[in-house]
Motif scaffolding. Structure first.
Motif, mmCIF file in Angstrom:
data_model
loop_
_atom_site.group_PDB
_atom_site.id
_atom_site.type_symbol
_atom_site.label_atom_id
_atom_site.label_comp_id
_atom_site.label_asym_id
_atom_site.label_seq_id
_atom_site.Cartn_x
_atom_site.Cartn_y
_atom_site.Cartn_z
ATOM 1 N N ASN A 40 36.168 51.015 31.219
ATOM 2 C CA ASN A 40 35.359 50.305 32.226
ATOM 3 C C ASN A 40 34.348 51.209 32.930
ATOM 4 N N SER B 114 34.843 35.073 31.063
ATOM 5 C CA SER B 114 34.118 36.273 31.474
ATOM 6 C C SER B 114 34.234 37.323 30.383
ATOM 7 N N GLY C 107 35.788 39.999 30.679
ATOM 8 C CA GLY C 107 37.038 40.732 30.839
ATOM 9 C C GLY C 107 37.504 40.770 32.276
ATOM 10 N N ASN C 108 38.777 41.084 32.476
ATOM 11 C CA ASN C 108 39.311 41.211 33.832
ATOM 12 C C ASN C 108 38.556 42.283 34.602
ATOM 13 N N GLY C 109 38.050 41.912 35.772
ATOM 14 C CA GLY C 109 37.315 42.861 36.594
ATOM 15 C C GLY C 109 35.858 43.010 36.218
ATOM 16 N N HIS D 153 33.438 37.988 35.879
ATOM 17 C CA HIS D 153 34.725 37.549 36.416
ATOM 18 C C HIS D 153 34.605 37.381 37.929
ATOM 19 N N GLU E 51 34.649 34.138 40.626
ATOM 20 C CA GLU E 51 35.536 34.073 41.790
ATOM 21 C C GLU E 51 34.734 33.890 43.079
ATOM 22 N N HIS F 270 40.539 31.463 35.331
ATOM 23 C CA HIS F 270 39.788 32.518 34.656
ATOM 24 C C HIS F 270 40.361 32.808 33.279
ATOM 25 N N PRO G 232 39.743 35.657 30.457
ATOM 26 C CA PRO G 232 39.036 36.907 30.121
ATOM 27 C C PRO G 232 38.853 37.083 28.621
ATOM 28 N N ILE H 27 42.434 40.545 42.756
ATOM 29 C CA ILE H 27 42.169 41.175 41.456
ATOM 30 C C ILE H 27 42.448 42.665 41.538
ATOM 31 N N LEU I 56 43.401 46.118 38.841
ATOM 32 C CA LEU I 56 43.495 46.587 37.464
ATOM 33 C C LEU I 56 44.335 47.849 37.329
#
Length: 329
Positions: free
Chosen positions: A76, A162, A164-166, A170, A174, A186, A188, A326, A328
């Motif tokens: 990321n 989205s 991906g998560n974060g 995404h 939100e 959501h 991902p 959220i 990670l």
């Protein structure tokens, strides 16, 4: 200590500091004298990569020195950011900063090997790239207001995809949910492309790709654009309303962005020299045409303006991440 010895020490100190700051000024005047590298947290081919290569070419032409583009994807954006944060503060290592690694990561990770606000000095905000809220062309959802009504009637059942998560889209989803008091589900994916494929196939209700990824599918009729996430409409989709226009609200904005930063402690004259050259490059017709063709809005401006923008983004996305819980880690 005699007065003579005291004055000698003062004179020696003044000579030292004079040589120190004089040396920094000379460095900025003669800089660059070696290869510069622009490090970015994404693989070749994306909007950030294209932007970095265009600007690197312009700096190379202006200064007669080599500018290398170094793609360091992974984790990321953490890999690229840590590398630049720990590099010498001499202006020869520049970070292509982005929304995800530099404003969202601090909001969703409890611990990072870099601090966006403390480890980097902003140079210039180069571009803003809006997202597009899309659904399939044969979807019963005709506009954004209708989507929100459906989400209120079916809490937690309307799906949005989205990268991906974060990921930026995404948190953009939100933020939309929070500002309209709805709850969506959501989903991902690993990038924009698979989420677009599933929204076209009807597996999810909506997706929020970048304009770069979404506009071609809108133009060929496979996707229906419900709104753009910027504060104003974009040239490539002039008939598509902003979220504020579509819903009659104020203050929604969720845009991807790119900019240049350097390790904290880089001489201000060097930062100013890079800033001036990038501002010039962004105004050249070939660069402007290429970037706007990708759906980007050219920004430019001062290091101070970028710093103000960045600090507001850090506050904004921390609030969104906390509200949506959220994490990670």
């Amino acid at each position: 200590m005699t007065m003579t010895r005291y004055l000698c020490r003062i004179a020696t100190a003044l000579m030292f500091f004079g040589s120190l700051f004089g040396g920094q000024t000379a460095m900025a005047k003669d800089w660059p004298t070696q290869t510069m590298r622009i490090v970015l947290p994404y693989p070749p081919g994306g909007a950030s990569d294209v932007t970095a290569r265009l600007l690197g070419m312009k700096m190379s032409q202006a200064w007669g020195t080599t500018v290398v583009i170094e793609n360091r994807p992974g984790a990321n954006g953490i890999v690229a950011n840590e590398l630049v944060a720990k590099s010498p503060a001499d202006g020869y290592t520049v970070l292509m900063a982005n929304l995800g690694p530099n404003a969202i990561n601090p909001a969703v990770y409890g611990k990072l090997p870099y601090d966006t606000a403390k480890d980097f000095a902003p140079v210039i905000l180069t571009t803003i790239v809006p997202l597009v809220i899309v659904t399939s062309s044969d979807s019963p959802i005709k506009n954004l207001a209708q989507l929100i009504v459906m989400a209120k009637e079916k809490p937690g059942q309307i799906t949005f995809g989205s990268a991906g998560n974060g990921a930026s889209n995404h948190l953009a989803g939100e933020l939309l949910a929070a500002m309209t008091d709805v709850r969506m589900l959501h989903v991902p994916y690993k990038g924009d492309a698979p989420s677009i494929t599933d929204v076209m196939g009807g597996q999810i209700a909506i997706a929020l790709p970048t304009a770069l990824a979404g506009v071609p599918h809108i133009k060929n009729g496979k996707l229906r654009a419900l709104a753009v996430t910027s504060q104003k409409r974009i040239a490539s989709l002039p008939d598509v309303p902003t979220v504020d226009e579509a819903l009659g609200i104020k203050g929604y904005e969720a845009v991807s962005w790119g900019g240049l930063m350097v390790p904290r402690g880089t001489p201000v004259d060097v930062i100013a020299k890079i800033n001036v050259e990038i501002n010039k490059a962004l105004k050249t017709p070939d660069v402007a045409e290429k970037l706007t063709g990708l759906g980007a809005e050219i920004v430019g401006g001062t290091p101070e303006a970028f710093d103000t923008f960045l600090r507001a983004e850090l506050i904004k996305w921390k609030k969104v991440a906390e509200g949506a819980k959220i994490r990670l880690d």
